[in-house]
Write an enzyme that holds these catalytic residues in place. Structure first.
Site, mmCIF file in Angstrom:
data_model
loop_
_atom_site.group_PDB
_atom_site.id
_atom_site.type_symbol
_atom_site.label_atom_id
_atom_site.label_comp_id
_atom_site.label_asym_id
_atom_site.label_seq_id
_atom_site.Cartn_x
_atom_site.Cartn_y
_atom_site.Cartn_z
ATOM 1 N N SER A 6 -8.221 1.388 5.084
ATOM 2 C CA SER A 6 -6.910 1.917 5.103
ATOM 3 C C SER A 6 -6.861 1.999 6.656
ATOM 4 O O SER A 6 -7.594 2.267 7.419
ATOM 5 C CB SER A 6 -6.843 2.940 4.598
ATOM 6 O OG SER A 6 -6.868 3.054 3.170
ATOM 7 N N HIS A 20 1.478 2.253 4.008
ATOM 8 C CA HIS A 20 0.305 3.482 4.267
ATOM 9 C C HIS A 20 0.521 4.043 5.576
ATOM 10 O O HIS A 20 0.720 3.342 6.438
ATOM 11 C CB HIS A 20 -1.008 2.637 4.006
ATOM 12 C CG HIS A 20 -1.762 3.728 3.812
ATOM 13 N ND1 HIS A 20 -2.240 4.691 4.524
ATOM 14 C CD2 HIS A 20 -2.800 4.075 2.587
ATOM 15 C CE1 HIS A 20 -3.295 5.605 4.227
ATOM 16 N NE2 HIS A 20 -3.718 5.154 2.934
ATOM 17 N N ARG A 72 -7.316 -1.271 -6.320
ATOM 18 C CA ARG A 72 -7.717 -2.998 -5.809
ATOM 19 C C ARG A 72 -9.046 -3.296 -6.673
ATOM 20 O O ARG A 72 -8.919 -4.621 -7.173
ATOM 21 C CB ARG A 72 -8.025 -2.945 -4.467
ATOM 22 C CG ARG A 72 -6.862 -2.592 -3.656
ATOM 23 C CD ARG A 72 -7.172 -2.024 -1.900
ATOM 24 N NE ARG A 72 -5.889 -1.455 -1.745
ATOM 25 C CZ ARG A 72 -4.904 -1.773 -1.149
ATOM 26 N NH1 ARG A 72 -4.862 -3.071 -0.815
ATOM 27 N NH2 ARG A 72 -3.753 -1.238 -1.053
ATOM 28 N N ASP A 98 -0.351 -0.820 -4.752
ATOM 29 C CA ASP A 98 -1.615 -0.223 -5.088
ATOM 30 C C ASP A 98 -1.517 1.236 -5.967
ATOM 31 O O ASP A 98 -2.377 1.521 -6.531
ATOM 32 C CB ASP A 98 -2.468 -0.255 -4.282
ATOM 33 C CG ASP A 98 -2.254 0.759 -3.010
ATOM 34 O OD1 ASP A 98 -0.964 1.255 -3.142
ATOM 35 O OD2 ASP A 98 -3.267 1.224 -2.352
ATOM 36 N N ASN A 99 -0.424 1.963 -5.552
ATOM 37 C CA ASN A 99 -0.075 3.292 -6.171
ATOM 38 C C ASN A 99 1.111 3.803 -5.675
ATOM 39 O O ASN A 99 1.774 3.097 -4.758
ATOM 40 C CB ASN A 99 -1.227 4.109 -5.663
ATOM 41 C CG ASN A 99 -1.619 4.515 -4.279
ATOM 42 O OD1 ASN A 99 -2.546 3.985 -3.962
ATOM 43 N ND2 ASN A 99 -0.572 4.626 -3.421
ATOM 44 N N CYS A 158 -6.297 3.871 -3.398
ATOM 45 C CA CYS A 158 -6.528 2.542 -2.941
ATOM 46 C C CYS A 158 -7.629 1.769 -3.433
ATOM 47 O O CYS A 158 -7.531 0.687 -3.919
ATOM 48 C CB CYS A 158 -6.768 2.732 -1.284
ATOM 49 S SG CYS A 158 -5.398 3.280 -0.320
ATOM 50 N N LYS A 213 -5.473 -6.063 3.589
ATOM 51 C CA LYS A 213 -6.194 -5.056 3.492
ATOM 52 C C LYS A 213 -7.393 -5.247 2.244
ATOM 53 O O LYS A 213 -7.003 -5.413 1.043
ATOM 54 C CB LYS A 213 -5.597 -3.433 3.178
ATOM 55 C CG LYS A 213 -6.656 -2.479 2.582
ATOM 56 C CD LYS A 213 -5.438 -1.165 2.383
ATOM 57 C CE LYS A 213 -6.325 -0.048 1.759
ATOM 58 N NZ LYS A 213 -5.319 1.015 1.647
ATOM 59 N N ASP A 265 0.680 -1.224 0.077
ATOM 60 C CA ASP A 265 -0.160 0.002 0.058
ATOM 61 C C ASP A 265 0.848 1.348 0.019
ATOM 62 O O ASP A 265 1.449 1.567 0.875
ATOM 63 C CB ASP A 265 -0.764 -0.013 1.178
ATOM 64 C CG ASP A 265 -2.088 0.938 1.197
ATOM 65 O OD1 ASP A 265 -2.151 1.692 0.221
ATOM 66 O OD2 ASP A 265 -2.847 0.809 1.813
ATOM 67 N N ASP A 266 1.021 1.884 -1.166
ATOM 68 C CA ASP A 266 1.481 3.293 -1.306
ATOM 69 C C ASP A 266 3.176 3.143 -1.186
ATOM 70 O O ASP A 266 3.895 3.927 -1.120
ATOM 71 C CB ASP A 266 1.262 4.255 -0.176
ATOM 72 C CG ASP A 266 -0.091 4.787 -0.049
ATOM 73 O OD1 ASP A 266 -0.948 4.196 -0.884
ATOM 74 O OD2 ASP A 266 -0.522 5.469 0.911
ATOM 75 N N LYS A 300 1.468 9.206 -5.231
ATOM 76 C CA LYS A 300 0.181 8.899 -4.999
ATOM 77 C C LYS A 300 -1.041 10.184 -5.446
ATOM 78 O O LYS A 300 -0.580 11.158 -5.022
ATOM 79 C CB LYS A 300 -0.036 8.452 -3.583
ATOM 80 C CG LYS A 300 -1.447 8.156 -3.267
ATOM 81 C CD LYS A 300 -1.630 7.415 -1.869
ATOM 82 C CE LYS A 300 -3.137 7.257 -1.370
ATOM 83 N NZ LYS A 300 -2.806 6.724 -0.098
ATOM 84 N N HIS A 317 -10.720 -3.086 1.394
ATOM 85 C CA HIS A 317 -10.827 -1.776 1.056
ATOM 86 C C HIS A 317 -11.787 -1.637 -0.420
ATOM 87 O O HIS A 317 -11.842 -0.792 -1.139
ATOM 88 C CB HIS A 317 -9.647 -0.944 0.639
ATOM 89 C CG HIS A 317 -10.022 0.367 0.862
ATOM 90 N ND1 HIS A 317 -9.052 1.400 0.918
ATOM 91 C CD2 HIS A 317 -11.131 1.213 1.475
ATOM 92 C CE1 HIS A 317 -9.414 2.561 1.264
ATOM 93 N NE2 HIS A 317 -10.621 2.500 1.613
HETATM 94 MG MG MG Z 1 -2.610 2.987 -1.369
#
Ligand code: MG
Length: 476
Positions: A158, A224, A84, A276-277, A80, A133, A40-41, A297, A135
């Protein structure tokens, strides 16, 4: 002639023949296990194998040596939930009515009628788990257990959506639940234990299911913000808490790979590691690095949507290679479906089978005419085709060279107006030279491609409604 043999010999011969037929037909029909690790991130520049010299990621680097590094791998959107949704369904998220990052109190999520990769694989005999996660909807009707996952252990959204978040309004969020199956098992889990607990669950899932085809989706909550590392990792890296967090994720990858080795299923398992980003740059030293790319992001510049990606499947994906062919997460579902011999979802999807690219076939090219970068509530912001990327007018967040925040506090972004701009990504990966006036024929071609996306997927900025857009899942 055979009738001259005694009956027992004839029986034995026919048994042998049967055995040979069963053996030869069984071998290729064994579909691969799939381990999909989604950070995540995590930024493009955060891993040793992607050029980072400060954070140590020996296990992911080894995965890269045993497999292929994909250096132009994209997420569909730099946020996010939308990211996903695209990964798990093979669709642009706006086709599914999923935008942005869903909040804990929202009553929408991925529609239960949409087919996730887990649902695609189930009929082929896969056992499936998501650890981490989700989300894509908090109400129980929208949890992953209703979307083809046999097991779920993790957070529904998140880890900054919690009551004590210093960057959010007071009481903006309810307590952050840890869910097992469909049951809240802890109202507020210790966030410093999340990576370790996810890893233990992931390894346990492999231990329990190594003898049959499995799909493990390990979606880390880290890196994240707010960042947390376990006691074994806190203070260990050369890049503060952010580096500690990445090094813990790397150790987690090591444990997952070890479990595959222990069960001798390394050669039967496709491992995909990605994010994811891009990095959430306003958090300064609590954010990662986009490497040579612009912004992060929440933007449609390369730093937002291009993520590090490593894939390994020994004997199938070339080892020790780097592949710069553009790919996107929407291609994961149709590609894995092909490998598993599973039919595609009945409803239209956007991703395409990119197996010839992953396999490193000579001359293999990306089968898409273009990739479309959406954001917000369905604004088409950019299109990438070949080496070219065309932006459409919008405003984009930027720190404009100012430093990010410190100690987990975010700095304020300012809004940068982006016009109709054209970049050549191979000559100018940092998107610094707008060459729109020099290439009117390219602009015309990419504009026409964008039109095909608008008629199918819409474009809120131009008040266009797409013919192929579907509804998200809603709970009363
Ligand atoms: Mg993310």
């Amino acid at each position: 002639m055979i009738s001259r043999f005694p009956t027992c010999w004839r029986r034995l011969l026919s048994l042998l023949l049967m055995w040979t037929v069963v053996e030869t037909s069984a071998a290729p029909s064994r579909p691969p296990n799939v381990v999909l690790i989604y950070c995540d991130d995590l930024g493009w520049g955060d891993l040793g194998c992607f050029g980072n010299r400060r954070i140590r990621t020996p296990h992911i680097d080894r995965l890269a040596r045993q497999g292929t590094r994909f250096t132009s791998f994209y997420v569909a959107q730099a946020v996010c939930s939308a990211s996903r949704a695209a990964l798990l369904t093979g669709c642009y998220a706006n086709r599914l009515g999923i935008h942005g990052a869903l909040g804990p109190k929202q009553k929408i999520g991925l529609h239960p009628d949409e087919m996730t990769l887990a649902e695609v694989l189930k009929p082929r005999g896969y056992v499936t788990a998501i650890v981490g996660k989700w989300h894509l909807g908090r109400p129980v009707e929208l949890l992953p257990t209703r979307q083809g996952f046999d097991e779920y252990f993790g957070l529904p959204y998140s880890n900054d959506m919690w009551p004590e978040n210093p960057n959010a309004a007071k009481n903006a969020y309810p307590p952050l639940p840890l869910i097992n199956g469909e049951r809240v098992v802890e109202e507020m889990p210790d966030p410093s234990q999340l990576t370790r607990r996810y890893t233990e669950h992931a390894v346990s899932f492999i231990d329990r299911n190594a003898s049959r085809p499995f799909f493990l989706y390990l979606a880390h909550s880290m890196p994240h913000v707010p960042l947390f590392a376990g006691a074994r990792f806190a203070g260990r890296s050369r890049q503060g808490l952010y580096g500690d967090v990445i090094e813990e994720i790397d150790a987690s990858v090591g444990e997952v790979l070890l479990a595959l080795k222990r069960h001798r299923v390394e050669d039967d398992t496709l491992v995909i590691f990605t994010s994811d980003n891009g990095p959430w740059l306003s958090y300064g030293h609590h954010a990662g690095s986009a490497g040579p790319f612009r912004e992060g992001k929440g933007t449609s510049f390369e730093g937002g949507i291009r993520v590090p990606c490593v894939m390994r499947w020994p004997g199938h994906i070339p080892k020790g290679r780097t592949n710069d062919t553009p790919l996107m997460t929407i291609d994961v579902l149709p590609t894995v479906a092909r490998l598993a011999g599973a039919p595609l979802p009945a409803k239209p999807i956007d991703g395409l089978d990119v197996w010839p690219v992953l396999r490193g076939e000579r001359g293999a090219t990306n089968p898409h005419p273009a990739y479309f970068i959406y954001y917000n509530q369905g604004d088409l912001l950019a299109v990438r085709s070949g080496d070219w990327k065309l932006f459409f007018p919008h405003t984009s967040q930027t720190l404009a060279g100012r430093p990010g925040g410190t100690n987990g506090m975010a700095a304020r972004y300012q809004q940068l107006p982006v016009g109709t701009e054209l970049y050549h990504l191979r000559r100018d990966p940092g998107e610094t030279r707008n060459v729109i006036n020099a290439h009117p024929e390219v602009v015309a071609r990419l504009t026409a491609l964008a039109e095909t996306a608008r008629s199918e997927l819409g474009d809120r900025r131009l008040q266009r409604v797409g013919a192929g857009v579907r509804e998200p899942g809603r709970v009363e």
